[in-house]
Design an enzyme around this catalytic site. Sequence first.
Site, short mmCIF file in Angstrom:
data_model
loop_
_atom_site.label_atom_id
_atom_site.label_comp_id
_atom_site.label_asym_id
_atom_site.label_seq_id
_atom_site.Cartn_x
_atom_site.Cartn_y
_atom_site.Cartn_z
N LYS A 140 7.68 0.58 16.35
CA LYS A 140 6.53 0.60 16.96
C LYS A 140 6.73 1.01 18.79
CE LYS A 140 3.98 -2.34 14.45
NZ LYS A 140 3.06 -1.49 13.66
N GLU A 156 6.00 4.84 14.61
CA GLU A 156 4.63 4.56 14.98
C GLU A 156 4.63 4.72 16.76
OE1 GLU A 156 2.76 1.86 11.37
OE2 GLU A 156 3.62 1.02 13.33
N HIS A 194 0.82 -1.27 0.05
CA HIS A 194 -0.07 -0.16 -0.10
C HIS A 194 0.78 1.29 0.00
CE1 HIS A 194 0.45 -0.07 4.22
NE2 HIS A 194 -0.03 1.21 4.38
N HIS A 242 7.58 -1.71 2.57
CA HIS A 242 7.27 -0.28 2.74
C HIS A 242 8.43 0.71 2.42
CE1 HIS A 242 3.47 -1.97 3.45
NE2 HIS A 242 3.63 -1.76 4.79
#
Length: 475
Positions: A325, A216, A178, A240
């Site tokens: 994360k 993130e 994506h 990604h």
Amino acid sequence: MQNFSLVLFGVTGNLAQLKVLPALYDLEDKKILPEKTRIFGVARRPMSREEFQAYVLKILKTKNRHHDHEIKDEVWQRLSARIDYIAGDFNDPVLYDKLKTALDTAQTQNRIFYVATYPQLYSTIFDHFRRTGQHNREEGWTRLLVEKPIGTDLKSAQELNALLAKYFSQDQIYRLDHYLGKETLQNILTFRFGNGIFEPLMNNQHIDHIQVTAAEDFGIGERGMYYDTVGALRDVGQNHILQMLTLLLMESPTEFSNEAVTKERVRVLEKLVPMPSSVVFGQYEGYSQEKHVGQDSKTDTFFAFKTELDTARFKGVPIYVRAGKKLDRTVTEMTIVFKTPINRLFKDVESGMEPNALVFRIQPNEGIVLKILSKTPGREKGLEESYMQFCYHQLSSQLHDAYEQLIADAIEGDQTFFNDEIEIALQWKFIDPLFANAATPVSYKPGSWGPKQADQLLKKDGKKWLDPSLAFCAL
Ligand code: BG6
């Protein structure tokens, strides 16, 4: 656009809920779905059509990070009229017979099979496609949408690609990453090759180094079962992050076509040098207490590494990457830090030797920012950092979601922003050696920028991570 039937396997799963169903709503809202398009959700849970419609509506009304806008009643009415549900076990032949009957009633021969399921199920699903004559039909077109994980290393990726090729031709297979559908990434090509003034600076004469941060501020949530088997480098690094680098570093394609753009992405991956000794792995404190995670898990939730592109243009420009994360904040950006010429007029003034930097902010506060020095207003000879910025929120049109963009591409048969099998193999060729001498991840505090070793990586080279500023393009 031509009519088609979309079959979404795994419609009750995480991916369908967070990304695919919201993207279908947005496509409906923009009137991109042609009149006779049908959407069939497939999953194990028994549900009637009405129950399924209620389920989809509930999902759409649940706001998530990438989809938080209002659900308009008239759009929902149009979407709900075309959705249907088929319940069944993916191993059960009856499911595929029901699916065939349903598809035969649709007023279109074109089909998209979106398999948002575990790859272990692919071969069973495809065998049933073959048995029921779904995979290679004479009328209309048939396309397959698949997502990561495409393998967990080079060997397993090649096996998976070989499996896909057993049933589908390459022009039928849409391997979706994506990030390739993100507006802010696609815009890098326009920024670089649509303008004339930046490209002459994109080389080792002018660039000091490049930094990539994909941070993130949240943890793995409910995804322990998947995440603990892959870790950060496989979850976002192999796909990604490498795709971000290909768009930033590629040479100009000869034309804007799938073949030409993919060829240049492939060239970058061929020339990207893995540096296994540079890799830092981290794990946030408390990770092993997450749901479905083993007590003594050694899974990475953070990684940093250094790399370089072995081409005449970029040789000698270090590229530093970090991602993870539960870090300080959620922000993804790529920054080009330029060299500071020694003959700058203001070298004696405080901050007079600060480098210029060009920041591609992928999210949030999407935009492109050029950091420059400007004169402090007044009579004193002072300098201050200023920013020239292009911000998406100033555009009149809305940013499109990556899934919406890519599903629309698949409907149109455009594979430009999908991966081919060579790309996937090259990504793993780069990633595999980084794991080869992987050390146990170093623990880091939630809310920090990861382990100190990641800072050392740059310090050794006399550099430091830049603080990704959320003041850029702030609303
Ligand atoms: C997914 C990863 O592919 O990408 C997630 O599995 C990650 O772990 C996500 O959070 C990041 O995507 P985005 O679009 O939110 O930056």
